[in-house]
Design an enzyme around this catalytic site. Structure first.
Site: not given
Length: 426
Positions: A59, A278
């Site tokens: 999956k 940042y």
């Protein structure tokens, strides 16, 4: 070895290696999936579970590794049963492997029966309404493709309760029921001494034994290593196939599968006291050389791997040496402190290793604050993908245009269903 179809065709004037290098120059990163390692992991699990059948859970695009490629490789190796999450996942896998059994873990909904029949896959039914709707479809169409019954033994997520499972046993044992598997799912299989394991085992053994002649499956990746009592007729490994440690209380018995490299886009020098990234959360404590790498959280390299002045973040391999992340991971870029490398050991355009060369998926998961499953399924689609081993001869399929996809997946005319499900036949 097969690579993404966006890679340019090979020219007769250059070697294969030179052509590949030229093609990969357009990508910021390269993700390599070792299909031979997946096969080796499946065979190890198969050997551990003998005489139980070893299926494969593929999956979520085989945990990010490529469902079609993995299905083909494992099917060639002898895997006869696959598990996916949705019908659309099953459709892609069926196109790759025409013969194996494919179970869809997400269950059955009204008007989806013909989708299952078209690609010959089997729903995993975990609710009495689903079972009634499935029965209606099979009676009206004559479909005999089979289905699994999911019984909840403690997960409290999907599955019939033990009482509901007990109630349908007379119907199952009457024959002509079309049920090809009865299954449950372990809550804490990775914890060897969890009392929940024994409780679930006792509950499942008791109920599964009453489904006369129906194969039973309980063990996931970690459950395979709990021993023979947990293995029943089939085991369903998933994450272990892709190198995630199924025995976190011991050494990892599985081979690594994924190698991830990204490109240095710039080398820069900063002075002591300057900040990086940042928020300016990481400050250079000495004159520092940085390598700026073309990967970020948009590519599945989690922001949690960042470092600051008080916390060391993840590491990458640059020129054979571990080097730490400097500052915050941003959307497309990370900075790496390469001050301790020899001069010219790292240069613009060189590749560094984010996963591989000793950096395991479980180590990366630790820095990301998550589990290996999420690391693998989050790897972005901006990488060039290379598949090696597994007798791979075809490249990864190019995504179809949106209109073509709609045509391929258009739903067939729905089978008429009652407004509410009928009572289960006795």
């Amino acid at each position: 070895m097969a690579s993404d179809p966006k890679i340019i065709p090979q020219s007769g004037l250059l070697s294969a290696e030179a052509n590949q290098a030229a093609a990969l120059a357009t990508f910021g990163g390269v993700l390599t999936v070792d299909l031979d390692a997946i096969i080796a992991n499946w065979r190890k699990l198969e050997k551990t579970a003998v005489p139980a059948e070893c299926s494969a859970v593929i999956k979520a695009d085989a945990y990010g590794c490529g469902a079609e490629q993995v299905a083909r490789a494992l099917n060639k190796a002898g895997c006869k049963t696959f598990f996916v999450a949705t019908i659309e996942e099953a459709r892609k896998v069926r196109a790759a492997v025409p013969e194996p059994a494919i179970y869809v873990l997400g269950g059955y909904f009204q008007n989806t029966g013909e989708h299952y029949a078209q690609i010959n896959c089997r729903p995993v039914i975990g609710d009495l309404n689903e079972l009634a709707e499935w029965d209606v479809f099979c009676r009206r169409t004559g479909w005999t493709g089979g289905a699994a019954i999911h019984i909840d033994t403690g997960m409290n997520r999907l599955g019939l309760t033990l009482a509901e499972a007990q109630a349908i046993i007379p119907r199952i044992n009457a024959g002509d029921h079309g049920i090809t598997l009865v299954m449950s799912h372990l809550v804490s299989a990775e914890q060897l001494n969890s009392p929940v394991n024994a409780k679930q085992l006792a509950a499942f053994r008791g109920i599964a034994s009453e489904f006369s002649g129906v194969p039973a499956a309980l063990a996931n990746s970690s459950g395979v290593f709990l021993g023979a009592p947990f293995q029943f007729d089939m085991v369903r490994p998933g994450a272990a196939l892709y190198g995630v440690n199924p025995t976190p209380e011991a050494d990892n018995p599985m081979q690594p599968v994924v190698d991830l490299k990204a490109r240095i886009v710039q080398i820069r020098n900063i002075e002591r006291g300057e900040s990086v990234g940042y928020g300016g959360t990481w400050t250079a404590r000495r004159p520092t050389k940085l390598a700026i790498i073309a990967v970020g959280y948009a590519d599945g390299y989690f922001r949690a791997a960042s470092s600051n002045d008080g916390t060391r973040g993840a590491e990458v391999i640059v020129a054979g040496k571990r080097c730490p992340v400097a500052g915050r991971v941003s959307m497309d870029l990370i900075a790496i402190d390469i001050t301790d490398l020899p001069p010219n050991a790292a240069r613009r355009g060189h590749m560094v290793t984010l996963l591989g060369e000793g950096i395991t998926v479980d180590e990366l998961a630790h820095h990301f604050g998550t589990i290996g499953y999420e690391v693998l399924t989050s790897l972005g689609r901006r990488y060039a993908r290379i598949y090696k081993g597994g007798n791979v001869v075809e490249p990864l399929a190019r995504p179809a245009p949106a209109q073509a996809v709609e045509q391929q997946t258009a739903a067939p005319p729905p089978v008429e269903q009652p407004a509410s499900p009928p009572p289960l036949p006795g």
